[in-house]
Design an enzyme around this catalytic site. Structure first.
Site, PDB file in Angstrom:
ATOM      1  N   LYS A   1       7.673  -4.551  15.225  1.00 27.93           N
ATOM      2  CA  LYS A   1       8.180  -3.288  14.653  1.00 27.93           C
ATOM      3  C   LYS A   1       9.120  -2.597  15.657  1.00 27.93           C
ATOM      4  CE  LYS A   1       7.272  -1.620  11.191  1.00 27.93           C
ATOM      5  NZ  LYS A   1       7.826  -1.792   9.814  1.00 27.93           N
TER       6      LYS A   1
ATOM      7  N   PHE B   1       0.821  -1.222   0.000  1.00 30.27           N
ATOM      8  CA  PHE B   1       0.000   0.000   0.000  1.00 30.27           C
ATOM      9  C   PHE B   1       0.860   1.280   0.000  1.00 30.27           C
ATOM     10  CE2 PHE B   1      -2.245   2.740   3.349  1.00 30.27           C
ATOM     11  CZ  PHE B   1      -2.881   3.542   2.403  1.00 30.27           C
TER      12      PHE B   1
ATOM     13  N   ASP C   1     -14.430  -7.512  20.804  1.00 28.74           N
ATOM     14  CA  ASP C   1     -13.264  -6.634  20.701  1.00 28.74           C
ATOM     15  C   ASP C   1     -12.014  -7.409  20.290  1.00 28.74           C
ATOM     16  OD1 ASP C   1     -11.957  -4.249  20.763  1.00 28.74           O
ATOM     17  OD2 ASP C   1     -12.459  -3.776  22.842  1.00 28.74           O
TER      18      ASP C   1
ATOM     19  N   TYR D   1       2.330  -7.429  16.369  1.00 33.01           N
ATOM     20  CA  TYR D   1       2.768  -6.543  15.278  1.00 33.01           C
ATOM     21  C   TYR D   1       3.648  -5.414  15.809  1.00 33.01           C
ATOM     22  CZ  TYR D   1       2.607  -2.606  12.027  1.00 33.01           C
ATOM     23  OH  TYR D   1       2.950  -1.536  11.242  1.00 33.01           O
TER      24      TYR D   1
ATOM     25  N   PRO E   1      -8.358  -8.601  20.969  1.00 34.90           N
ATOM     26  CA  PRO E   1      -7.617  -8.790  22.217  1.00 34.90           C
ATOM     27  C   PRO E   1      -6.503  -7.746  22.346  1.00 34.90           C
ATOM     28  CG  PRO E   1      -7.708 -10.841  20.949  1.00 34.90           C
ATOM     29  CD  PRO E   1      -8.267  -9.762  20.074  1.00 34.90           C
TER      30      PRO E   1
ATOM     31  N   THR F   1       6.089   2.505  12.731  1.00 33.22           N
ATOM     32  CA  THR F   1       4.723   2.864  13.106  1.00 33.22           C
ATOM     33  C   THR F   1       4.680   3.541  14.471  1.00 33.22           C
ATOM     34  OG1 THR F   1       2.612   1.872  13.766  1.00 33.22           O
ATOM     35  CG2 THR F   1       4.521   0.469  13.961  1.00 33.22           C
ATOM     36  N   ASP F   2       3.631   4.325  14.699  1.00 35.29           N
ATOM     37  CA  ASP F   2       3.437   4.923  16.034  1.00 35.29           C
ATOM     38  C   ASP F   2       2.995   3.872  17.057  1.00 35.29           C
ATOM     39  OD1 ASP F   2       0.845   4.465  15.166  1.00 35.29           O
ATOM     40  OD2 ASP F   2       0.137   6.520  15.494  1.00 35.29           O
ATOM     41  N   GLU F   3       2.619   2.670  16.587  1.00 33.52           N
ATOM     42  CA  GLU F   3       2.109   1.656  17.517  1.00 33.52           C
ATOM     43  C   GLU F   3       3.192   1.155  18.472  1.00 33.52           C
ATOM     44  OE1 GLU F   3      -0.589  -1.165  15.743  1.00 33.52           O
ATOM     45  OE2 GLU F   3      -1.132   0.250  14.176  1.00 33.52           O
TER      46      GLU F   3
HETATM   47  P1  NAD Z   1       1.410  -3.674   3.206  1.00 33.52           P
HETATM   48  O1  NAD Z   1       1.070  -4.864   4.016  1.00 33.52           O
HETATM   49  O2  NAD Z   1       0.369  -3.060   2.332  1.00 33.52           O
HETATM   50  O3  NAD Z   1       2.656  -3.996   2.257  1.00 33.52           O
HETATM   51  C1  NAD Z   1       3.773  -4.715   2.689  1.00 33.52           C
HETATM   52  C2  NAD Z   1       4.567  -5.129   1.470  1.00 33.52           C
HETATM   53  O4  NAD Z   1       5.713  -5.873   1.921  1.00 33.52           O
HETATM   54  C3  NAD Z   1       3.795  -6.050   0.515  1.00 33.52           C
HETATM   55  O5  NAD Z   1       3.948  -5.607  -0.810  1.00 33.52           O
HETATM   56  C4  NAD Z   1       4.442  -7.409   0.718  1.00 33.52           C
HETATM   57  O6  NAD Z   1       4.401  -8.221  -0.453  1.00 33.52           O
HETATM   58  C5  NAD Z   1       5.865  -7.027   1.091  1.00 33.52           C
HETATM   59  N1  NAD Z   1       6.522  -8.069   1.878  1.00 33.52           N
HETATM   60  C6  NAD Z   1       6.034  -8.730   2.968  1.00 33.52           C
HETATM   61  N2  NAD Z   1       6.914  -9.630   3.405  1.00 33.52           N
HETATM   62  C7  NAD Z   1       8.017  -9.527   2.602  1.00 33.52           C
HETATM   63  C8  NAD Z   1       9.276 -10.190   2.560  1.00 33.52           C
HETATM   64  N3  NAD Z   1       9.579 -11.156   3.437  1.00 33.52           N
HETATM   65  N4  NAD Z   1      10.170  -9.819   1.617  1.00 33.52           N
HETATM   66  C9  NAD Z   1       9.865  -8.838   0.719  1.00 33.52           C
HETATM   67  N5  NAD Z   1       8.676  -8.200   0.697  1.00 33.52           N
HETATM   68  C10 NAD Z   1       7.762  -8.546   1.629  1.00 33.52           C
HETATM   69  O7  NAD Z   1       2.005  -2.610   4.225  1.00 33.52           O
HETATM   70  P2  NAD Z   1       1.883  -1.027   4.226  1.00 33.52           P
HETATM   71  O8  NAD Z   1       0.618  -0.644   4.883  1.00 33.52           O
HETATM   72  O9  NAD Z   1       2.202  -0.507   2.875  1.00 33.52           O
HETATM   73  O10 NAD Z   1       3.057  -0.668   5.245  1.00 33.52           O
HETATM   74  C11 NAD Z   1       4.386  -0.437   4.778  1.00 33.52           C
HETATM   75  C12 NAD Z   1       5.293  -0.176   5.968  1.00 33.52           C
HETATM   76  O11 NAD Z   1       4.801   0.938   6.703  1.00 33.52           O
HETATM   77  C13 NAD Z   1       5.366  -1.334   6.958  1.00 33.52           C
HETATM   78  O12 NAD Z   1       6.689  -1.441   7.418  1.00 33.52           O
HETATM   79  C14 NAD Z   1       4.428  -0.929   8.074  1.00 33.52           C
HETATM   80  O13 NAD Z   1       4.820  -1.491   9.310  1.00 33.52           O
HETATM   81  C15 NAD Z   1       4.596   0.574   8.055  1.00 33.52           C
HETATM   82  N6  NAD Z   1       3.423   1.328   8.539  1.00 33.52           N
HETATM   83  C16 NAD Z   1       2.215   1.187   7.950  1.00 33.52           C
HETATM   84  C17 NAD Z   1       1.137   1.934   8.395  1.00 33.52           C
HETATM   85  C18 NAD Z   1      -0.223   1.848   7.745  1.00 33.52           C
HETATM   86  O14 NAD Z   1      -1.154   2.525   8.205  1.00 33.52           O
HETATM   87  N7  NAD Z   1      -0.410   1.102   6.685  1.00 33.52           N
HETATM   88  C19 NAD Z   1       1.285   2.799   9.477  1.00 33.52           C
HETATM   89  C20 NAD Z   1       2.550   2.893  10.078  1.00 33.52           C
HETATM   90  C21 NAD Z   1       3.623   2.179   9.576  1.00 33.52           C
HETATM   91  P1  TYD Z   2      -6.647  -1.266  11.547  1.00 29.05           P
HETATM   92  O1  TYD Z   2      -7.026  -0.644  10.234  1.00 29.05           O
HETATM   93  O2  TYD Z   2      -6.524  -2.737  11.630  1.00 29.05           O
HETATM   94  O3  TYD Z   2      -5.310  -0.522  11.998  1.00 29.05           O
HETATM   95  P2  TYD Z   2      -4.520  -0.588  13.430  1.00 29.05           P
HETATM   96  O4  TYD Z   2      -5.053  -1.701  14.235  1.00 29.05           O
HETATM   97  O5  TYD Z   2      -3.118  -0.824  12.989  1.00 29.05           O
HETATM   98  O6  TYD Z   2      -4.738   0.756  14.051  1.00 29.05           O
HETATM   99  O7  TYD Z   2      -7.718  -0.814  12.635  1.00 29.05           O
HETATM  100  C1  TYD Z   2      -7.985   0.556  12.898  1.00 29.05           C
HETATM  101  C2  TYD Z   2      -8.971   0.617  14.046  1.00 29.05           C
HETATM  102  O8  TYD Z   2     -10.215   0.072  13.604  1.00 29.05           O
HETATM  103  C3  TYD Z   2      -8.553  -0.200  15.250  1.00 29.05           C
HETATM  104  O9  TYD Z   2      -8.996   0.479  16.437  1.00 29.05           O
HETATM  105  C4  TYD Z   2      -9.334  -1.498  15.103  1.00 29.05           C
HETATM  106  C5  TYD Z   2     -10.614  -1.047  14.429  1.00 29.05           C
HETATM  107  N1  TYD Z   2     -11.262  -2.024  13.519  1.00 29.05           N
HETATM  108  C6  TYD Z   2     -12.631  -2.303  13.666  1.00 29.05           C
HETATM  109  O10 TYD Z   2     -13.317  -1.771  14.565  1.00 29.05           O
HETATM  110  N2  TYD Z   2     -13.189  -3.191  12.797  1.00 29.05           N
HETATM  111  C7  TYD Z   2     -12.474  -3.815  11.821  1.00 29.05           C
HETATM  112  O11 TYD Z   2     -13.052  -4.642  11.066  1.00 29.05           O
HETATM  113  C8  TYD Z   2     -11.086  -3.504  11.669  1.00 29.05           C
HETATM  114  C9  TYD Z   2     -10.261  -4.162  10.619  1.00 29.05           C
HETATM  115  C10 TYD Z   2     -10.523  -2.593  12.557  1.00 29.05           C
END
Ligand code: NAD
Ligand code: TYD
Length: 347
Positions: A159, A12, A285, A155, A287, A130-132
């Site tokens: 990270k 993404f 919820d 997760y 966990p 991530t901020d998590e």
């Molecule tokens: P995503 O799950 O959409 O994409 C992850 C990509 O990594 C995929 O294309 C997958 O094929 C590839 N991948 C997974 N395992 C692999 C491996 N072993 N070798 C090579 N490629 C591999 O993730 P995203 O949402 O685009 O997140 C990207 C980064 O940003 C991650 O490190 C995530 O922790 C971080 N991040 C994401 C968010 C968010 O809201 N999406 C927020 C904070 C941080």
């Molecule tokens: P998510 O998109 O999984 O991101 P993160 O857990 O990394 O923040 O979830 C965002 C928020 O939405 C989180 O509080 C969990 C909640 N959530 C639901 O309530 N229903 C759902 O089906 C999903 C996927 C998430």
């Protein structure tokens, strides 16, 4: 030619970053390394796949021999590392995949860079996190770069481990690193397992909208292209050894967000406002569910003059429109091939 390895570029955030970098910097060589798990999709990158400064390499960040060959082949100046397992719910059902990819994979990549980079001048290993990692907030306060780590899901623990290993390589081996920790991203090309695309997808299908617990959990939503712009800026102007928080300045309680999405979708689908809200179902919820995340991004504002540009109403509407217009993409990523990949490798 300046050569950058971007990992996870078919996911993404990686999709938006790769497109931005390939289009904006024709003098850079951009190599996208991605395993194409269920979360990676090359369709996302069709419009740049033939660009002369772009190459895709399918491979695994856990594969040391493969990475060594890749560094020899392209002689990278830098790495922007996004590849990861990224979904909290999957980390609860299968923690080991997160340990392997997010921790072991990151160290394997650090080792490949370290053994190839004899001279560290001009080199950079930029780790996306991530901020998590900071844990969960109450009603007040924000995460700053100085907030102690307190990860609470498999997760976020994976990270946090990878962030600390990246910093340890800086202190121990002088690896030139940068880390950024961002809030929840949203926008086109997000796999419909995360809250926003899952809700849009279910509204389209008239399926129930599962809201976890009381729905009063809070996230700070960041438009994905604003995030890509921040990464671009930090990559070029961030200081080696530093951490930067990136946030959307856009806190929403989940239930409020779902209400907004329902109303936008009703309007776009020509339904009476209120129709989709009837699909909302409060479910069991998650966990260990973290109550609230909120980022203080003032360091990035003061030091590098970055701010999110897209307001939430515009961003959510653009996201809903994109998912309505791209049913083929949704069909492809939910067809089962991606789920089978996961089952074969991890279950
Ligand atoms: P995503 O799950 O959409 O994409 C992850 C990509 O990594 C995929 O294309 C997958 O094929 C590839 N991948 C997974 N395992 C692999 C491996 N072993 N070798 C090579 N490629 C591999 O993730 P995203 O949402 O685009 O997140 C990207 C980064 O940003 C991650 O490190 C995530 O922790 C971080 N991040 C994401 C968010 C968010 O809201 N999406 C927020 C904070 C941080
Ligand atoms: P998510 O998109 O999984 O991101 P993160 O857990 O990394 O923040 O979830 C965002 C928020 O939405 C989180 O509080 C969990 C909640 N959530 C639901 O309530 N229903 C759902 O089906 C999903 C996927 C998430």
């Amino acid at each position: 030619m300046h050569s950058i390895l971007i990992t996870g570029g078919a996911g993404f955030i990686g999709t938006h970053l790769v497109k931005r970098m390939v289009k904006k910097y024709p003098d850079y060589k951009i190599v996208n390394l991605d395993l194409l798990t269920y979360a990676g999709n090359l369709e996302n990158l069709r419009d740049i796949e033939n660009a002369p400064n772009y190459t895709f390499e399918k491979g695994d960040i856990r594969d040391a021999d493969f990475l060594q060959g890749l560094f020899v082949k392209y002689d990278f100046d830098s790495v922007i590392h996004l590849a990861a397992e990224s979904h909290v719910d999957r980390s609860i059902s299968n923690p080991m995949a997160f340990i392997e990819t997010n921790i072991v994979g990151t160290v394997t990549l650090l080792n490949a860079a370290r053994s190839h980079w004899k001279d560290l001048i001009g080199k950079k290993f930029y780790h996306i996190s991530t901020d998590e990692v900071y844990g969960s907030l109450g009603d007040e306060g924000f995460f700053t770069e100085a907030t102690p780590y307190d990860p609470r899901s498999p997760y976020s623990a994976s990270k946090a481990s990878s962030d600390m290993l990246v910093r340890a390589y800086h202190h121990t081996f002088e690896m030139p690193i940068i880390v950024s920790n961002c809030s929840n991203n949203y926008g086109p090309y997000q796999f419909p397992e995360k809250l926003i695309p899952l809700m849009i997808h279910n509204i389209k299908l008239g399926k129930t909208l599962p809201v976890y617990g009381d729905g009063l959990y809070t996230r700070d939503w960041l438009w994905v292209e604003d995030h890509a712009a921040a990464i671009d800026l930090i990559y070029h102007e961030g200081k080696i050894g530093e951490t930067y928080n990136i946030g959307g300045n856009n806190e929403r309680k989940n239930i409020e967000l779902v209400h907004t999405l329902c109303d936008i979708m009703d309007e776009l689908m020509g339904k009476a406002i209120g129709t989709s809200r009837q699909l909302i179902t409060f479910v069991k919820d998650r966990p260990g569910h973290d109550r609230r995340y909120a980022i203080d991004a003032s360091k990035l504002k003061h030091e590098l003059d970055w701010e999110p540009l897209v307001d939430p109403e515009t961003g959510l509407r653009k996201t809903a429109e994109w998912y309505l217009e791209n049913q083929n993409w949704l069909d492809a990523v939910t067809s089962g091939a991606y789920q089978r990949y996961y089952a074969e490798h991890y279950e």
